[in-house]
Design a protein around this motif. Structure first.
Motif, PDB file in Angstrom:
ATOM      1  N   TYR A 197      45.833  32.626  43.709  1.00 57.53           N
ATOM      2  CA  TYR A 197      44.693  33.191  44.431  1.00 57.53           C
ATOM      3  C   TYR A 197      43.428  33.327  43.565  1.00 57.53           C
ATOM      4  N   LEU A 251      55.022  36.281  44.020  1.00 58.91           N
ATOM      5  CA  LEU A 251      54.590  36.460  42.625  1.00 58.91           C
ATOM      6  C   LEU A 251      53.778  35.261  42.140  1.00 58.91           C
ATOM      7  N   ALA A 273      47.173  33.004  52.359  1.00 61.48           N
ATOM      8  CA  ALA A 273      47.434  34.444  52.262  1.00 61.48           C
ATOM      9  C   ALA A 273      47.971  35.003  53.579  1.00 61.48           C
ATOM     10  N   GLU A 285      50.206  35.057  43.461  1.00 57.67           N
ATOM     11  CA  GLU A 285      49.264  35.973  42.820  1.00 57.67           C
ATOM     12  C   GLU A 285      48.503  35.305  41.677  1.00 57.67           C
ATOM     13  N   GLU A 286      49.047  34.233  41.129  1.00 54.55           N
ATOM     14  CA  GLU A 286      48.334  33.488  40.086  1.00 54.55           C
ATOM     15  C   GLU A 286      47.449  32.398  40.681  1.00 54.55           C
ATOM     16  N   PHE A 320      54.689  44.942  45.581  1.00 58.14           N
ATOM     17  CA  PHE A 320      54.365  44.465  46.924  1.00 58.14           C
ATOM     18  C   PHE A 320      54.854  45.460  47.968  1.00 58.14           C
TER      19      PHE A 320
END
Length: 466
Positions: free
Chosen positions: A160, A154, A215, A157-158, A255
């Protein structure tokens, strides 16, 4: 009205703040671990709530808790997912091994809120019990590793999008500065010419490569041991629980999650956390390098390189008027140092597992999530407040491009390395340029000088007749 209520756990009675959603075991943790004042990452809280939501859904579908209990637990967990009640997660990040304290903090908050939804006073636990209902079929042994992995997914995701934007801004500067000739430098000494745009384009590639590496590594976080219960045997779980809870958690989190092939492995090993932390460390190393370059290229203005101008963000000295420092490049380096330190702590925690469980998970979670958070925030500011506002000092760059003694490198095929080296020595001794000396000594024709010693031609691969 009393400021506290009395709850009882397996060790006896405990006084709990009357308005708190947490209960006895959390109150004990508050008393036992007044260590740092740091609380759990919001992403770890979200992950725990998502797990409890998915577990309640699975257990209700299997007839292991009542529809009333399942609905209330899911509603309480959903409120936490939506950002409510986080102030009741009060356990210090340095706490009991394996994250038992934070896990029970979550169980108690959800149980109390769910009981409140069903009309029970806080601390009653008759309709919804933290252990018997919220935690049905679960153990800290499988919940905390799952929460730690999901929280990292989670948080990333901020990070990237910030990495994408930073790489794009550096690439934009590469295009903007593509015609700005300057001297290259290796060993901090004169080297053959390069363009400022080529330098910045390479920085963009470095950030892109780090993003890809993080990633790829983080993909392994999607493999979970949830359903393993204590020590990975699945004790006290329904045969279908493991599949259903993973499917539900995937739907809730967004996800694509899978269950690990060996649940014992998922209890024992946290190597994936070391891998992700190491990938963040690699990003930090590149950021230190790039931030140091920005500081060097902008040094001066009168006694340094002064090849680029960074945005002026604040006065740089309490005593020297007019001084402006490269504050965001400095900040970036300091954040990167912290990330490297966090990685060391995470690595030590990962190797400290014993037998069926690694109890050092809270420090892995804290350090990895802190690394992601401070990188996200620092790189956003570096991009918006620094990189996008960089201006090239074209005149200074052109001066250095024409002054570098490494221009003599282009003469090697024509006069040989030894004669070129002698020319460099003379240039250094006299202060005269390589071009002027080559012309004076009739080493080349004017046409050859224009072609061979043109700094621009040295920055682009091309077919040259030798």
């Amino acid at each position: 009205m009393s400021d506290t209520r009395t709850e009882t756990d397996s060790l006896g009675p405990v006084e709990v703040s009357a308005e708190a959603f947490y209960g006895a075991q959390t109150a004990r943790a508050i008393a036992n671990f007044p260590i740092s004042g740091l609380k759990a990452s919001s992403f770890l809280i979200l992950a725990l709530a998502m797990i409890k939501h998915a577990a309640a859904e699975a257990n209700q579908s299997l007839g292991l808790i009542t529809p009333e209990q399942g609905s209330a637990i899911r509603q309480a967990a959903k409120e936490i997912i939506d950002g409510q009640h986080h102030e009741h997660f009060v356990v210090d990040v340095f706490q009991a091994g394996a994250g038992v304290s934070l896990h029970m903090n979550a169980n108690e908050v959800i149980a109390n809120r769910a009981g409140q939804i069903l009309g029970e006073p806080l601390g009653t636990y008759k309709k919804i019990h933290p252990n018997d209902h919220v935690n049905y079929g679960q153990s800290t042994n499988d919940v905390f590793p799952t929460a730690m992995r999901l929280a990292t997914l989670l948080a990333l995701e901020e990070l990237y999008p910030v990495l994408n934007e930073l790489a794009a801004s550096l690439a934009d500067k590469g295009r903007e500065f593509k015609d700005v000739l300057k001297a290259g430098r290796t060993h901090m000494q004169d080297a053959v010419p390069i363009t400022l745009g080529q330098e910045f384009a390479a920085y963009a590639v470095a950030i892109q490569k780090c993003h890809q590496h993080i990633a790829r590594t983080a993909a392994s976080l999607r493999e979970l041991g949830l359903g393993g219960s204590a020590v990975g045997t699945g004790l006290n779980t329904h045969p279908d629980y493991r599949q259903r809870v993973i499917e539900g958690l995937g739907r809730i989190s967004g996800f694509e999650l899978t269950s690990t092939e060996d649940l014992r492995y998922a209890m024992q090993s946290n190597a994936v956390m070391a891998d992700v932390s190491a990938a963040l460390r690699s990003l930090a190393l590149e950021l230190i390098r790039i931030s140091n370059d920005l500081r060097l290229l902008s040094s001066g203005p009168n006694t340094g390189f002064d090849e680029i101008h960074l945005p002026s963000l604040q006065p740089g000295s309490s005593i020297m008027p007019g001084k402006v420092n490269p504050v965001l490049a400095e900040l970036t380096a300091m954040v990167a140092f912290q990330v490297i330190g966090n990685d060391t702590a995470t690595a030590l925690a990962v190797q400290a597992g014993q037998l069926e469980l690694n109890v050092m998970m809270p420090t892995m979670a804290h350090n990895t999530l802190q690394s992601v958070a401070i990188l996200t925030n620092a790189l956003r500011e570096l991009d918006h407040r620094c990189i996008r506002g960089i201006i090239a000092n074209r005149d200074r760059c052109a001066h250095y491009a024409g002054s570098t003694i490494a221009l003599a490198t282009a003469l090697n095929p024509y006069i040989g390395y030894a004669k070129a080296a002698a020319l460099v020595k003379e240039s250094v001794a006299t202060g005269r340029s390589i071009v002027a000396l080559a012309r004076e000594k009739n080493l080349l024709t004017e046409e050859q000088i224009a072609e061979i010693l043109d700094p621009k031609s040295m920055t682009e691969p091309h077919a040259r007749k030798l």
